[in-house]
Design an enzyme around this catalytic site. Sequence first.
Site, PDB file in Angstrom:
ATOM      1  N   GLY A  12       0.850  -1.198   0.000  1.00 55.72           N
ATOM      2  CA  GLY A  12       0.000   0.000   0.000  1.00 55.72           C
ATOM      3  C   GLY A  12       0.874   1.232   0.000  1.00 55.72           C
ATOM      4  N   CYS A  13       0.704   2.059  -1.039  1.00 52.95           N
ATOM      5  CA  CYS A  13       1.529   3.266  -1.105  1.00 52.95           C
ATOM      6  C   CYS A  13       0.640   4.479  -1.370  1.00 52.95           C
ATOM      7  CB  CYS A  13       2.615   3.097  -2.176  1.00 52.95           C
ATOM      8  SG  CYS A  13       3.924   4.324  -2.011  1.00 52.95           S
ATOM      9  N   GLY A  14      -0.309   4.696  -0.464  1.00 53.10           N
ATOM     10  CA  GLY A  14      -1.132   5.910  -0.501  1.00 53.10           C
ATOM     11  C   GLY A  14      -0.380   7.012   0.218  1.00 53.10           C
ATOM     12  N   LEU A  16      -0.113   7.988   3.417  1.00 49.21           N
ATOM     13  CA  LEU A  16       0.678   7.626   4.591  1.00 49.21           C
ATOM     14  C   LEU A  16       1.780   6.623   4.236  1.00 49.21           C
ATOM     15  CD1 LEU A  16       0.768   8.278   7.596  1.00 49.21           C
ATOM     16  CD2 LEU A  16      -0.612   6.234   7.998  1.00 49.21           C
ATOM     17  N   GLY A  17       1.446   5.647   3.392  1.00 43.66           N
ATOM     18  CA  GLY A  17       2.439   4.651   2.974  1.00 43.66           C
ATOM     19  C   GLY A  17       3.633   5.329   2.311  1.00 43.66           C
ATOM     20  N   ALA A 132      -0.396  13.148   6.308  1.00 42.85           N
ATOM     21  CA  ALA A 132       0.285  12.868   5.039  1.00 42.85           C
ATOM     22  C   ALA A 132      -0.620  13.252   3.890  1.00 42.85           C
ATOM     23  CB  ALA A 132       0.629  11.388   4.956  1.00 42.85           C
ATOM     24  N   LYS A 187      -8.658   6.452  18.368  1.00 44.21           N
ATOM     25  CA  LYS A 187      -8.480   6.991  17.012  1.00 44.21           C
ATOM     26  C   LYS A 187      -9.776   6.850  16.214  1.00 44.21           C
ATOM     27  CE  LYS A 187      -6.061   8.702  13.590  1.00 44.21           C
ATOM     28  NZ  LYS A 187      -5.609   7.977  12.433  1.00 44.21           N
ATOM     29  N   ASN A 195     -13.578  12.979  10.204  1.00 39.50           N
ATOM     30  CA  ASN A 195     -13.539  12.602   8.787  1.00 39.50           C
ATOM     31  C   ASN A 195     -14.867  12.830   8.057  1.00 39.50           C
ATOM     32  OD1 ASN A 195     -11.090  11.818   9.828  1.00 39.50           O
ATOM     33  ND2 ASN A 195     -10.900  10.032   8.535  1.00 39.50           N
ATOM     34  N   SER A 255      -8.422  12.391   5.589  1.00 41.71           N
ATOM     35  CA  SER A 255      -8.229  11.375   4.546  1.00 41.71           C
ATOM     36  C   SER A 255      -9.552  11.074   3.840  1.00 41.71           C
ATOM     37  CB  SER A 255      -7.635  10.106   5.142  1.00 41.71           C
ATOM     38  OG  SER A 255      -8.448   9.633   6.186  1.00 41.71           O
TER      39      SER A 255
HETATM   40  O1  KPL Z   1      -6.449  10.426  10.763  1.00 45.06           O
HETATM   41  C1  KPL Z   1      -6.866  11.441  10.276  1.00 45.06           C
HETATM   42  C2  KPL Z   1      -7.426  11.310   8.906  1.00 45.06           C
HETATM   43  O2  KPL Z   1      -7.573  12.294   8.214  1.00 45.06           O
HETATM   44  O3  KPL Z   1      -7.699  10.177   8.520  1.00 45.06           O
HETATM   45  C3  KPL Z   1      -6.910  12.724  11.048  1.00 45.06           C
HETATM   46  C4  KPL Z   1      -6.291  12.492  12.407  1.00 45.06           C
HETATM   47  C5  KPL Z   1      -8.318  13.192  11.204  1.00 45.06           C
HETATM   48  C6  KPL Z   1      -6.053  13.803  10.432  1.00 45.06           C
HETATM   49  O4  KPL Z   1      -6.556  14.329   9.267  1.00 45.06           O
END
Ligand code: KPL
Length: 302
Positions: A12-14, A16-17, A132, A187, A195, A255
């Site tokens: 997975g290279c989105g 964050l990846g 990211a 989280k 989100n 995200s």
């Molecule tokens: O994890 C996140 C996301 O966007 O998925 C947060 C913490 C809300 C940061 O944008």
Amino acid sequence: MPRHLDHWTLLGCGALGGVLAGLLAQAGNQVSLLRTNDAAVRLPLLLTWWDLQGQQHSFEPDFLQAKDAANIRLLLVTTKAYQVQSALEPLVGVLPSATPILLLHNGMGTESWVHRAFPDNPVLLAVTSNGALRLGNEEFRHTGAGETWIGPANEAARVWQPLAELLARALPHAGWSEEIRLRQWEKLVINAIINPLTALSGERNGSLLARQYEVEALCEELLPLLQRHGLSGELAFWRDKVLNVARLTADNFSSMHQDLDAGRDSEIDYITGFLLREAQEAQLHLPLHQQLYQAIKAKERT
Ligand code: KPL
């Protein structure tokens, strides 16, 4: 500590990846990207990323395929939650049973399939609040320093505590947590509020600082469910937690906003959908979260 721990394979290279691949490579690790069976997935030949100071870095990752599974020492899964199963399926029966699988995605609900498919592998869970952004297929930006926690999802994973130290050499922060599921739930609450609200409004996370009453109402609805899962915080604790993340990531687009904006599916089924399934089992009602779920589903369809 087991050997070869400086060779990470990322599935997975989105957004964050891509950033994690860059940070791990910069810290001196060998980083390979695993090609999945999905021909539509284009992996970066030259991965370029910008760090928090705006400095540009590039590196050429190695590539592995499922047939090279014997060479995977450490598998970091950074696909979207809804891709975990299809991305890992080609590795069933071929990934060495000693290879740890580290799952890092928003939402919950992928773990039980992973345990069934890889019954002997150490399975670890991770949560991160690093920001990211994916700027293109090959370009990524680290947009916010955050905390990363990893912890064991089964007995075999308990000996892999040194992975936290290894990650801490590459990331702004990383720590080991025996209570990783509680951290996942925390989280989950943050993602279930920030989100969908921002994906629907089209605004940045910081916009929620002006919508405190809505945030509070969404937190309040979750309290009985959270208590059932061992999270005893009161309303003010959860409201402040969510608003604090909105403040720290004020300039970020969530995200879910990024996914819907780019025409991708969202992770709503693993975030709000997971909460709704858990609530149903506990005979609890979450009408406000149900409304958000339906609104995001409607937006996905358009
Ligand atoms: O994890 C996140 C996301 O966007 O998925 C947060 C913490 C809300 C940061 O944008």
